[in-house]
Design a protein around this motif. Sequence first.
Motif, PDB file in Angstrom:
ATOM      1  N   ARG A   1      -7.736 -16.005 -15.275  1.00  0.00           N
ATOM      2  CA  ARG A   1      -8.193 -15.637 -13.932  1.00  0.00           C
ATOM      3  C   ARG A   1      -8.526 -14.156 -13.966  1.00  0.00           C
ATOM      4  NH1 ARG A   1      -3.952 -16.337  -9.444  1.00  0.00           N
ATOM      5  NH2 ARG A   1      -2.985 -14.870 -10.842  1.00  0.00           N
ATOM      6  N   GLU A   2      -9.767 -13.836 -13.651  1.00  0.00           N
ATOM      7  CA  GLU A   2     -10.234 -12.458 -13.633  1.00  0.00           C
ATOM      8  C   GLU A   2     -10.685 -12.105 -12.225  1.00  0.00           C
ATOM      9  OE1 GLU A   2     -13.312 -12.665 -16.606  1.00  0.00           O
ATOM     10  OE2 GLU A   2     -11.940 -11.973 -18.153  1.00  0.00           O
ATOM     11  N   VAL A   3      -9.858 -11.350 -11.516  1.00  0.00           N
ATOM     12  CA  VAL A   3     -10.189 -10.942 -10.162  1.00  0.00           C
ATOM     13  C   VAL A   3     -11.083  -9.701 -10.241  1.00  0.00           C
ATOM     14  CG1 VAL A   3      -9.256 -10.218  -7.942  1.00  0.00           C
ATOM     15  CG2 VAL A   3      -8.005 -11.869  -9.324  1.00  0.00           C
ATOM     16  N   PRO A   4     -12.257  -9.735  -9.617  1.00  0.00           N
ATOM     17  CA  PRO A   4     -13.153  -8.575  -9.664  1.00  0.00           C
ATOM     18  C   PRO A   4     -12.523  -7.358  -8.977  1.00  0.00           C
ATOM     19  CG  PRO A   4     -14.282 -10.511  -8.792  1.00  0.00           C
ATOM     20  CD  PRO A   4     -12.849 -10.857  -8.914  1.00  0.00           C
ATOM     21  N   GLU A   5     -12.918  -6.184  -9.421  1.00  0.00           N
ATOM     22  CA  GLU A   5     -12.390  -4.937  -8.855  1.00  0.00           C
ATOM     23  C   GLU A   5     -12.567  -4.886  -7.347  1.00  0.00           C
ATOM     24  OE1 GLU A   5     -10.676  -2.230  -9.986  1.00  0.00           O
ATOM     25  OE2 GLU A   5     -10.407  -3.364 -11.831  1.00  0.00           O
ATOM     26  N   ALA A   6     -13.693  -5.392  -6.857  1.00  0.00           N
ATOM     27  CA  ALA A   6     -13.969  -5.342  -5.417  1.00  0.00           C
ATOM     28  C   ALA A   6     -12.957  -6.154  -4.608  1.00  0.00           C
ATOM     29  CB  ALA A   6     -15.380  -5.842  -5.134  1.00  0.00           C
ATOM     30  N   LEU A   7     -12.302  -7.128  -5.228  1.00  0.00           N
ATOM     31  CA  LEU A   7     -11.348  -7.966  -4.514  1.00  0.00           C
ATOM     32  C   LEU A   7      -9.900  -7.528  -4.697  1.00  0.00           C
ATOM     33  CD1 LEU A   7     -12.889 -11.474  -5.174  1.00  0.00           C
ATOM     34  CD2 LEU A   7     -13.118 -10.048  -3.150  1.00  0.00           C
ATOM     35  N   LYS A   8      -9.673  -6.574  -5.584  1.00  0.00           N
ATOM     36  CA  LYS A   8      -8.306  -6.092  -5.805  1.00  0.00           C
ATOM     37  C   LYS A   8      -7.893  -5.194  -4.646  1.00  0.00           C
ATOM     38  CE  LYS A   8      -8.342  -6.441 -10.797  1.00  0.00           C
ATOM     39  NZ  LYS A   8      -8.264  -5.736 -12.057  1.00  0.00           N
ATOM     40  N   PRO A   9      -6.588  -5.111  -4.353  1.00  0.00           N
ATOM     41  CA  PRO A   9      -6.133  -4.259  -3.255  1.00  0.00           C
ATOM     42  C   PRO A   9      -6.474  -2.789  -3.519  1.00  0.00           C
ATOM     43  CG  PRO A   9      -4.338  -5.617  -4.108  1.00  0.00           C
ATOM     44  CD  PRO A   9      -5.502  -5.812  -5.004  1.00  0.00           C
TER      45      PRO A   9
END
Length: 151
Positions: A125-133
């Motif tokens: 699972r790779e969460v994009p930087e834009a979606l990270k807190p």
Amino acid sequence: MRSFDFAPLYRASIGFDQIADLLDRVSAHEGGQSSYPPYNIEKTGEDGYRISIAAAGFSEADLEIEVKEKTLNVSAHKPKAEDNKTYLHRGIATRAFERQFHLADHVRAVGASYEDGMLHIDLIREVPEALKPRRIQIQSKSPLQVEASPA
């Protein structure tokens, strides 16, 4: 078939309507999907997963893995061979199969291996930087306020 009431979820959250679709899809396939071949799903790290499928009797050439529209499809088709053997007991199933796994957002298959009759598919699972807190700095003046220029 089970029926779920998602009204409380919709009153307090936004963008979770896909959960209702997922639960409907899972409950519709509950009794219809075969248990062949057996498989495991394990968590290998904070954002890592592995699906292991028992595919004894198949070669790598007989197996196919495809990801299409957030669905991981694993299938096996053994070509018909002229088998002149007489079996007294045939307990190893080598029948064709197709198994589907629905992938969450930002989960992708990164590799597969076949060893000792086990097909292993690694996912991450790779969460994009834009979606990270991220932290938002609080300023004493709002950037939207227009300062009046002295006359």
